[in-house]
Design a protein around this motif. Structure first.
Motif, PDB file in Angstrom:
ATOM      1  N   ARG A  76       0.830  -1.202   0.000  1.00 24.56           N
ATOM      2  CA  ARG A  76       0.000   0.000   0.000  1.00 24.56           C
ATOM      3  C   ARG A  76       0.868   1.258   0.000  1.00 24.56           C
ATOM      4  N   THR A  77       1.988   1.187   0.721  1.00 28.97           N
ATOM      5  CA  THR A  77       2.904   2.324   0.741  1.00 28.97           C
ATOM      6  C   THR A  77       3.429   2.613  -0.665  1.00 28.97           C
ATOM      7  N   GLY A  78       3.760   1.547  -1.407  1.00 30.10           N
ATOM      8  CA  GLY A  78       4.219   1.734  -2.782  1.00 30.10           C
ATOM      9  C   GLY A  78       3.176   2.404  -3.646  1.00 30.10           C
ATOM     10  N   LEU A 114       6.275   4.944   7.040  1.00 24.40           N
ATOM     11  CA  LEU A 114       7.685   4.774   6.734  1.00 24.40           C
ATOM     12  C   LEU A 114       8.062   5.381   5.385  1.00 24.40           C
ATOM     13  N   LEU A 115       7.329   6.402   4.958  1.00 21.53           N
ATOM     14  CA  LEU A 115       7.661   7.131   3.749  1.00 21.53           C
ATOM     15  C   LEU A 115       7.294   8.593   3.942  1.00 21.53           C
ATOM     16  N   LEU A 116       8.212   9.485   3.573  1.00 20.70           N
ATOM     17  CA  LEU A 116       7.935  10.920   3.620  1.00 20.70           C
ATOM     18  C   LEU A 116       8.044  11.490   2.213  1.00 20.70           C
ATOM     19  N   THR A 117       7.233  12.495   1.950  1.00 24.42           N
ATOM     20  CA  THR A 117       7.208  13.142   0.638  1.00 24.42           C
ATOM     21  C   THR A 117       7.232  14.657   0.826  1.00 24.42           C
ATOM     22  N   SER A 142      10.277  11.664  -2.720  1.00 26.62           N
ATOM     23  CA  SER A 142       9.712  10.721  -1.750  1.00 26.62           C
ATOM     24  C   SER A 142      10.843   9.815  -1.289  1.00 26.62           C
ATOM     25  N   HIS A 143      10.841   9.474   0.018  1.00 22.78           N
ATOM     26  CA  HIS A 143      11.983   8.767   0.601  1.00 22.78           C
ATOM     27  C   HIS A 143      11.519   7.921   1.782  1.00 22.78           C
ATOM     28  N   LEU A 144      12.067   6.706   1.895  1.00 18.64           N
ATOM     29  CA  LEU A 144      11.765   5.844   3.032  1.00 18.64           C
ATOM     30  C   LEU A 144      12.229   6.504   4.332  1.00 18.64           C
ATOM     31  N   PHE A 145      11.413   6.354   5.382  1.00 20.45           N
ATOM     32  CA  PHE A 145      11.541   7.160   6.597  1.00 20.45           C
ATOM     33  C   PHE A 145      11.792   6.287   7.819  1.00 20.45           C
ATOM     34  N   ASP A 146      12.816   6.657   8.580  1.00 20.71           N
ATOM     35  CA  ASP A 146      13.094   6.039   9.875  1.00 20.71           C
ATOM     36  C   ASP A 146      12.715   7.034  10.969  1.00 20.71           C
ATOM     37  N   PRO A 147      11.653   6.765  11.735  1.00 21.50           N
ATOM     38  CA  PRO A 147      11.263   7.704  12.794  1.00 21.50           C
ATOM     39  C   PRO A 147      12.360   7.906  13.842  1.00 21.50           C
ATOM     40  N   ALA A 148      13.227   6.886  14.022  1.00 25.53           N
ATOM     41  CA  ALA A 148      14.365   6.982  14.955  1.00 25.53           C
ATOM     42  C   ALA A 148      13.927   7.446  16.340  1.00 25.53           C
ATOM     43  N   ASP A 149      12.773   6.925  16.775  1.00 27.44           N
ATOM     44  CA  ASP A 149      12.227   7.348  18.070  1.00 27.44           C
ATOM     45  C   ASP A 149      12.029   6.185  19.036  1.00 27.44           C
ATOM     46  N   GLY A 150      12.614   5.032  18.706  1.00 27.99           N
ATOM     47  CA  GLY A 150      12.476   3.884  19.584  1.00 27.99           C
ATOM     48  C   GLY A 150      11.147   3.158  19.482  1.00 27.99           C
ATOM     49  N   SER A 151      10.293   3.603  18.572  1.00 30.61           N
ATOM     50  CA  SER A 151       8.966   3.005  18.425  1.00 30.61           C
ATOM     51  C   SER A 151       9.041   1.713  17.618  1.00 30.61           C
ATOM     52  N   SER A 152       7.906   1.005  17.572  1.00 25.10           N
ATOM     53  CA  SER A 152       7.839  -0.215  16.770  1.00 25.10           C
ATOM     54  C   SER A 152       8.022   0.100  15.292  1.00 25.10           C
ATOM     55  N   ARG A 153       7.598   1.297  14.858  1.00 26.98           N
ATOM     56  CA  ARG A 153       7.777   1.685  13.452  1.00 26.98           C
ATOM     57  C   ARG A 153       9.259   1.883  13.141  1.00 26.98           C
ATOM     58  N   ALA A 154       9.993   2.450  14.095  1.00 28.12           N
ATOM     59  CA  ALA A 154      11.436   2.628  13.908  1.00 28.12           C
ATOM     60  C   ALA A 154      12.137   1.274  13.824  1.00 28.12           C
ATOM     61  N   GLU A 155      11.705   0.335  14.659  1.00 29.16           N
ATOM     62  CA  GLU A 155      12.269  -1.008  14.602  1.00 29.16           C
ATOM     63  C   GLU A 155      11.960  -1.676  13.268  1.00 29.16           C
ATOM     64  N   LEU A 156      10.727  -1.477  12.771  1.00 31.71           N
ATOM     65  CA  LEU A 156      10.346  -2.059  11.486  1.00 31.71           C
ATOM     66  C   LEU A 156      11.197  -1.473  10.364  1.00 31.71           C
ATOM     67  N   ALA A 157      11.459  -0.158  10.433  1.00 29.48           N
ATOM     68  CA  ALA A 157      12.308   0.471   9.415  1.00 29.48           C
ATOM     69  C   ALA A 157      13.677  -0.200   9.368  1.00 29.48           C
ATOM     70  N   LYS A 158      14.239  -0.460  10.536  1.00 29.09           N
ATOM     71  CA  LYS A 158      15.554  -1.119  10.592  1.00 29.09           C
ATOM     72  C   LYS A 158      15.474  -2.544  10.045  1.00 29.09           C
ATOM     73  N   VAL A 205      18.274   2.543   2.191  1.00 29.04           N
ATOM     74  CA  VAL A 205      18.630   3.266   3.406  1.00 29.04           C
ATOM     75  C   VAL A 205      17.415   4.062   3.872  1.00 29.04           C
ATOM     76  N   PHE A 206      16.855   3.676   5.007  1.00 32.90           N
ATOM     77  CA  PHE A 206      15.815   4.475   5.641  1.00 32.90           C
ATOM     78  C   PHE A 206      16.501   5.646   6.339  1.00 32.90           C
ATOM     79  N   ARG A 207      15.988   6.853   6.145  1.00 31.79           N
ATOM     80  CA  ARG A 207      16.630   8.023   6.750  1.00 31.79           C
ATOM     81  C   ARG A 207      15.659   8.794   7.633  1.00 31.79           C
ATOM     82  N   THR A 208      16.210   9.585   8.532  1.00 30.01           N
ATOM     83  CA  THR A 208      15.406  10.364   9.473  1.00 30.01           C
ATOM     84  C   THR A 208      14.809  11.592   8.778  1.00 30.01           C
ATOM     85  N   ARG A 209      13.868  12.209   9.450  1.00 23.57           N
ATOM     86  CA  ARG A 209      13.251  13.429   8.913  1.00 23.57           C
ATOM     87  C   ARG A 209      14.307  14.491   8.650  1.00 23.57           C
TER      88      ARG A 209
END
Length: 270
Positions: free
Chosen positions: A48-50, A261-264, A188-204, A218-222
């Motif tokens: 769905r993200t794609g 996990l995607l920012l635009t 548009s770029h894959l996003f790592d929240p880098a906040d210790g959340s489950s979403r950040a773990e999923l990004a890794k 490479v997932f990157r931070t905001r």
């Protein structure tokens, strides 16, 4: 177009073909489907993200061709023509707009030849977006894009496949420096929240899986993604999830709950 293109290898996965699988296309092989299935098992919402990324691209280029008045586009890492493409969305708004696609994937290049026959305002270059000094001097790029007037530079799901060793922020700085005043950048770029959340773990986890399978991603931070827009002014709503960027309809809970996990973003060079 060069004739010494690399052969299409159906035994090695290709980023363009894997994205084709994510978008429900038909131009991929079993090896690409295997990558798609492994990522899907890890992150079921990734398909769905794609699709959301593609929907965002179409909304963004419609805005650029319409309200922003841009009539020339440079689409880097354009990928396979799985769904609606930049030139189709743009030329519905402005049939005279010029579009130059760039990609280094041999299957994309084959489709690029077919695009050349669609109309005389759509062009294709076999090139590597990691080489801006070479790409910006390409004869097709210089012939069909007027660098004395504003244009739009598109980087849709491309920069997260550029390793840190290539200095993606430095590459984008070169592109932005070359753009005339009044030009736009859409990323548009894959996003790592880098906040210790489950979403950040999923990004890794997804990054590790992609790296193991294809040695790219490479997932990157905001903050890291924001750096790609240096020297420009972001258009509202700024750096946002794709479904938040000028949606065609009201946001639903189903959309808000996923796709984190995607920012635009779309930005204008003053």
């Amino acid at each position: 177009m060069p004739h010494d293109l690399p052969e299409i290898d159906p035994t090695v996965p290709s980023i363009a073909r894997v994205y084709d699988a994510f978008l429900g296309g038909k131009d991929h092989y079993e090896v690409d489907r295997q990558v798609y299935q492994q990522i899907l098992q890890l992150a079921p919402e990734s398909a769905r993200t794609g699709r959301e990324a593609r929907y965002w691209l179409i909304r963004a280029v419609r805005f650029l061709a319409g309200g922003a008045g841009i009539d020339q586009f440079l689409d880097l890492g354009s990928g396979l023509p799985t769904a609606e493409n930049t030139h189709q969305a743009v030329q519905r708004v402005n049939p005279e707009a010029q579009i130059v696609y760039v990609d280094n994937d041999p299957m994309v290049a084959a489709h690029g030849r077919a695009l050349l026959e669609e109309n005389d305002r759509t062009h294709f270059v076999v090139g590597d977006l990691r080489q801006p000094d070479v790409l910006l001097q390409d004869p097709t790029v210089t012939r069909y894009l007027d660098w004395s007037r504003p244009l739009a530079l598109i980087q849709c799901n491309t920069l997260h496949h550029v390793a840190d060793s290539y200095d993606p922020a430095g590459l984008m700085a070169k592109y932005i420096d070359a753009l005339p005043s009044g030009s736009y950048v859409a990323i548009s770029h894959l996003f790592d929240p880098a906040d210790g959340s489950s979403r950040a773990e999923l990004a890794k986890e997804v990054q590790a899986r992609f790296m193991a399978l294809m040695d790219t991603c490479v997932f990157r931070t905001r903050e890291q993604i924001s750096a790609f827009f240096k020297g420009t002014d972001l258009v509202d709503p700024g750096l946002a999830h794709p479904f938040e960027w000028w949606p065609d309809g009201p946001l639903t809970n189903a959309r808000v709950d996923g796709d984190y996990l995607l920012l635009t973003g779309v930005a204008r060079k003053p």
